[in-house]
Scaffold this motif. Structure first.
Motif, PDB file in Angstrom:
ATOM      1  N   UNK A 183       0.618  -1.308   0.254  1.00 53.45           N
ATOM      2  CA  UNK A 183      -0.013  -0.097   0.072  1.00 53.45           C
ATOM      3  C   UNK A 183       1.359   1.466   0.141  1.00 53.45           C
ATOM      4  N   UNK A 184       0.302   2.325  -0.705  1.00 56.70           N
ATOM      5  CA  UNK A 184       1.190   3.504  -1.142  1.00 56.70           C
ATOM      6  C   UNK A 184       0.604   4.125  -0.362  1.00 56.70           C
ATOM      7  N   UNK A 185       1.005   4.995   0.771  1.00 57.06           N
ATOM      8  CA  UNK A 185       0.679   5.822   1.250  1.00 57.06           C
ATOM      9  C   UNK A 185       0.674   7.089   1.484  1.00 57.06           C
ATOM     10  N   UNK A 186      -0.561   8.239   1.173  1.00 50.56           N
ATOM     11  CA  UNK A 186      -0.607   9.080   0.960  1.00 50.56           C
ATOM     12  C   UNK A 186      -0.482  10.360   2.617  1.00 50.56           C
ATOM     13  N   UNK A 187       0.695  10.721   1.684  1.00 48.07           N
ATOM     14  CA  UNK A 187       1.171  11.826   3.067  1.00 48.07           C
ATOM     15  C   UNK A 187       0.709  13.461   3.036  1.00 48.07           C
ATOM     16  N   UNK A 188       0.069  14.059   2.062  1.00 47.04           N
ATOM     17  CA  UNK A 188      -0.676  15.656   1.919  1.00 47.04           C
ATOM     18  C   UNK A 188      -1.587  15.323   0.391  1.00 47.04           C
ATOM     19  N   UNK A 189      -2.042  16.241   0.384  1.00 46.41           N
ATOM     20  CA  UNK A 189      -3.136  16.042  -0.765  1.00 46.41           C
ATOM     21  C   UNK A 189      -4.103  17.530  -0.500  1.00 46.41           C
ATOM     22  N   UNK A 190      -4.224  17.386  -1.734  1.00 44.81           N
ATOM     23  CA  UNK A 190      -4.839  19.201  -2.370  1.00 44.81           C
ATOM     24  C   UNK A 190      -6.712  18.689  -1.379  1.00 44.81           C
ATOM     25  N   UNK A 191      -6.597  18.171  -1.245  1.00 47.40           N
ATOM     26  CA  UNK A 191      -8.086  17.472  -0.529  1.00 47.40           C
ATOM     27  C   UNK A 191      -8.415  18.059   0.835  1.00 47.40           C
TER      28      UNK A 191
END
Length: 223
Positions: free
Chosen positions: A207-215
């Protein structure tokens, strides 16, 4: 012709593709997020995003007027063919913008849409900005609020920080993900309209882990 989408908070616009390419929309920016970053990190030799990519990896950047798009999605509305995509653009006005584009293209008179011609038209529009047919609705989903700054580069740095630099090498905006670089960070413009920075996964974890998003901004995922 170059597509330019100036951010309008919560606004939707509908114009012909030719008019969109010729006319900048009125601006109302998000709050400016000034950050501290090392100007030398924005190396002049950063690599551009290859044509057709929906993501950028460490060492890549967008320069003024450049953009990358999520894969084009095709559909229909009644007898009218539609195509849509989400675009991350670093505009010549210094603003980094995520926008959603949806185009309606009427079928040939007396028959069903010619999908071969449609795909060719869309590819020409995306690759060469030669857009001559149909109406487009543009929704601005997010922007960095850096319009009016001289244009430099939007860089996915080796240290894991995604930074907008002005033409003088000063940091105008940052994702705040400094220190995530050791996990191999990359950013993807997704089909759901969210631009997300992911860190590499540990051995045995797919699993790739999200560290930041525009949302959602910075997530709770540690670097």
């Amino acid at each position: 012709m170059e597509k330019t989408t100036t951010a309008i908070g919560g606004a939707r616009t509908k114009r012909s593709l030719r008019a969109l390419a010729a006319t900048a929309l009125a601006a109302a920016a998000l709050a400016l997020n000034i950050v501290s970053a090392t100007p030398s990190s924005a190396a002049p030799g950063c690599q551009g995003v290859p044509a057709g990519w929906d993501h950028l990896t460490q060492g890549m950047c967008l320069r003024g007027g450049e953009s990358m798009s999520s894969p084009i999605q095709y559909g229909s509305s009644g007898l009218v063919t539609t195509e849509e995509a989400n675009v991350l653009s670093y505009q010549r006005d210094g603003n980094l913008v995520v926008s959603h584009w949806k185009t309606w293209i009427a079928p040939d008179v007396g028959g069903a849409p010619d999908f071969g011609s449609l795909i060719e038209l869309i590819q020409r529009c995306v690759a060469f900005h030669d857009c001559q047919s149909g109406d487009t609705v543009v929704d601005v989903l997010w922007n960095s609020g850096t319009q009016g700054r001289s244009t430099g580069e939007a860089v996915m740095q080796d240290d894991g920080n995604f930074v907008v630099y002005d033409g003088n090498g000063n940091a105008a905006w940052s994702s705040g993900t400094y220190g995530c670089g050791g996990s191999y960070l990359w950013g993807r413009m997704q089909t759901d309209g969210n631009f997300v920075l992911y860190k590499g996964h540990a051995p045995g974890d797919n699993a790739w882990k999200a560290v930041w998003s525009t949302r959602n901004g910075r997530t709770g995922e540690p670097c």
